[in-house]
Design a protein around this motif. Structure first.
Motif, PDB file in Angstrom:
ATOM      1  N   GLU A 185     -27.201  18.069  43.370  1.00 51.28           N
ATOM      2  CA  GLU A 185     -26.183  17.126  43.701  1.00 51.28           C
ATOM      3  C   GLU A 185     -26.004  17.459  45.246  1.00 51.28           C
ATOM      4  O   GLU A 185     -25.231  16.492  45.773  1.00 51.28           O
ATOM      5  N   GLY A 186     -26.405  18.366  45.900  1.00 49.45           N
ATOM      6  CA  GLY A 186     -26.004  18.934  47.272  1.00 49.45           C
ATOM      7  C   GLY A 186     -24.438  19.238  47.069  1.00 49.45           C
ATOM      8  O   GLY A 186     -23.920  19.021  48.107  1.00 49.45           O
ATOM      9  N   LYS A 187     -24.102  20.116  46.239  1.00 51.51           N
ATOM     10  CA  LYS A 187     -22.699  20.571  46.331  1.00 51.51           C
ATOM     11  C   LYS A 187     -22.533  21.928  46.051  1.00 51.51           C
ATOM     12  O   LYS A 187     -23.450  22.555  45.445  1.00 51.51           O
ATOM     13  N   ILE A 188     -21.356  22.421  46.446  1.00 56.74           N
ATOM     14  CA  ILE A 188     -21.078  23.972  46.352  1.00 56.74           C
ATOM     15  C   ILE A 188     -19.821  24.102  45.401  1.00 56.74           C
ATOM     16  O   ILE A 188     -19.101  23.281  45.531  1.00 56.74           O
ATOM     17  N   TYR A 189     -19.929  24.979  44.572  1.00 56.12           N
ATOM     18  CA  TYR A 189     -18.658  25.352  43.665  1.00 56.12           C
ATOM     19  C   TYR A 189     -18.298  26.656  43.981  1.00 56.12           C
ATOM     20  O   TYR A 189     -19.042  27.516  43.908  1.00 56.12           O
ATOM     21  N   LYS A 190     -16.997  26.831  43.548  1.00 49.57           N
ATOM     22  CA  LYS A 190     -16.329  28.262  43.608  1.00 49.57           C
ATOM     23  C   LYS A 190     -15.620  28.307  42.236  1.00 49.57           C
ATOM     24  O   LYS A 190     -14.381  27.326  42.169  1.00 49.57           O
ATOM     25  N   ARG A 191     -15.879  28.984  41.377  1.00 51.61           N
ATOM     26  CA  ARG A 191     -15.138  29.101  40.202  1.00 51.61           C
ATOM     27  C   ARG A 191     -15.063  27.743  39.400  1.00 51.61           C
ATOM     28  O   ARG A 191     -14.050  27.400  38.956  1.00 51.61           O
ATOM     29  N   ASN A 192     -16.240  27.268  39.474  1.00 48.91           N
ATOM     30  CA  ASN A 192     -16.475  25.837  38.935  1.00 48.91           C
ATOM     31  C   ASN A 192     -15.502  24.528  39.603  1.00 48.91           C
ATOM     32  O   ASN A 192     -15.490  23.292  38.984  1.00 48.91           O
ATOM     33  N   GLU A 193     -14.891  24.887  40.627  1.00 51.54           N
ATOM     34  CA  GLU A 193     -14.158  24.010  41.528  1.00 51.54           C
ATOM     35  C   GLU A 193     -14.990  23.428  42.679  1.00 51.54           C
ATOM     36  O   GLU A 193     -15.549  24.338  43.468  1.00 51.54           O
ATOM     37  N   GLU A 194     -15.237  22.313  43.098  1.00 46.36           N
ATOM     38  CA  GLU A 194     -15.808  21.778  44.285  1.00 46.36           C
ATOM     39  C   GLU A 194     -15.366  22.201  45.260  1.00 46.36           C
ATOM     40  O   GLU A 194     -14.189  22.160  45.586  1.00 46.36           O
ATOM     41  N   VAL A 195     -16.285  22.845  46.211  1.00 48.76           N
ATOM     42  CA  VAL A 195     -15.678  23.118  47.666  1.00 48.76           C
ATOM     43  C   VAL A 195     -16.246  22.260  48.615  1.00 48.76           C
ATOM     44  O   VAL A 195     -17.365  21.802  48.822  1.00 48.76           O
ATOM     45  N   MET A 196     -15.104  21.424  49.333  1.00 49.74           N
ATOM     46  CA  MET A 196     -15.766  20.434  50.059  1.00 49.74           C
ATOM     47  C   MET A 196     -16.181  21.001  51.456  1.00 49.74           C
ATOM     48  O   MET A 196     -15.530  21.579  52.183  1.00 49.74           O
ATOM     49  N   VAL A 197     -17.389  20.751  51.930  1.00 55.20           N
ATOM     50  CA  VAL A 197     -18.121  21.396  52.910  1.00 55.20           C
ATOM     51  C   VAL A 197     -18.912  20.060  53.594  1.00 55.20           C
ATOM     52  O   VAL A 197     -19.164  19.105  53.021  1.00 55.20           O
ATOM     53  N   THR A 198     -19.069  20.464  54.862  1.00 54.72           N
ATOM     54  CA  THR A 198     -19.888  19.455  55.520  1.00 54.72           C
ATOM     55  C   THR A 198     -21.301  19.673  55.458  1.00 54.72           C
ATOM     56  O   THR A 198     -21.698  20.623  55.044  1.00 54.72           O
ATOM     57  N   ALA A 199     -22.109  18.502  55.880  1.00 58.67           N
ATOM     58  CA  ALA A 199     -23.560  18.563  55.728  1.00 58.67           C
ATOM     59  C   ALA A 199     -24.151  20.033  56.366  1.00 58.67           C
ATOM     60  O   ALA A 199     -25.076  20.442  55.865  1.00 58.67           O
ATOM     61  N   LEU A 200     -23.495  20.305  57.693  1.00 60.54           N
ATOM     62  CA  LEU A 200     -24.234  21.419  58.144  1.00 60.54           C
ATOM     63  C   LEU A 200     -23.605  22.697  57.562  1.00 60.54           C
ATOM     64  O   LEU A 200     -24.592  23.728  57.435  1.00 60.54           O
TER      65      LEU A 200
END
Length: 227
Positions: free
Chosen positions: A141-156
């Motif tokens: 997915e190209g995504k990061i989660y913290k305790r199952n909540e998506e963390v909004m991060v930039t591509a870099l």
């Protein structure tokens, strides 16, 4: 491999088409944002890499990059006459995987295309789910989660944390990180920029960014994630 070229200079576009087809790539060529968006709507799942000119008659490569990255994790290379660091960092934040300034040598561009595709293929071969304490990366997915909540991060930011995740338990020096973030054009991401992105990641991922337990500083050496 199918590559989408979006370039309003028809001479440059024709040269790119010829060179890429000579290397056995399939190409789709568009000359503006409107036709590029139609091509992406119809064929995004079949496209392996996008090459976007930054300045287009009816918009910009930034707009197209955002569109692609919102739909799928596809690699993007920008072509531009602008080479100042602000535009480079903005392009990286929007999701660009590499950046080349005009005039450029076709062999150099081909080398960068191969490098970006190698990196993506390697990433896909790895486990699509990587877990580090309370953090989970879903590479498909190209995504990061913290305790199952998506963390909004930039591509870099995503790319930087994925480097750590693919080297769990290893100390990475700042030079290694700079090289890995952008393995062909590392000079564009300078040492101060790296400091800013590590600080941003800690603020988003750590319970206490002042006392990081995920991205740890190894004094005099660099940084480490995991044991």
């Amino acid at each position: 491999m199918k590559i989408l070229i979006v370039e309003d200079d028809k001479t440059i576009a024709s040269g790119l088409e010829y060179s890429l087809q000579s290397e056995k790539y399939e190409t789709i060529t568009c000359f503006n944002v409107q036709t590029a968006k139609r091509a992406l709507e119809d064929q995004l799942k079949f496209i392996d890499l996008c090459i976007f000119d930054l300045s287009l008659p009816d918009g910009s490569g930034y707009e197209l990059c955002e569109y692609v990255k919102s739909k799928a994790d596809k690699p993007v290379i920008f072509l531009t006459a602008l080479d100042d660091e602000v535009n480079v960092v903005m392009g990286l934040d929007m999701g660009a995987d590499d950046y080349i300034t005009k005039p450029f040598r076709l062999r150099e561009l081909l080398s960068r295309i191969k490098s970006v595709l190698r990196r993506y293929n390697k990433q896909l071969q790895n486990n699509p789910l990587i877990e580090i304490d309370s953090i989970r990366i879903n590479t498909s997915e190209g995504k990061i989660y913290k305790r199952n909540e998506e963390v909004m991060v930039t591509a870099l930011e995503y790319r930087l944390f994925l480097i750590f995740a693919n080297n769990i338990g290893q100390v990475l020096t700042r030079s290694q990180l700079l090289e890995k973030i952008w393995d062909v054009a590392g000079d564009f991401v300078n040492d101060n920029t790296l400091t800013v992105y590590i600080k941003r990641l800690r603020e988003k991922l750590e319970d206490d960014p002042q006392k990081p337990t995920i991205i740890k500083t190894i004094r005099g050496l660099g940084y480490k994630v995991g044991d």
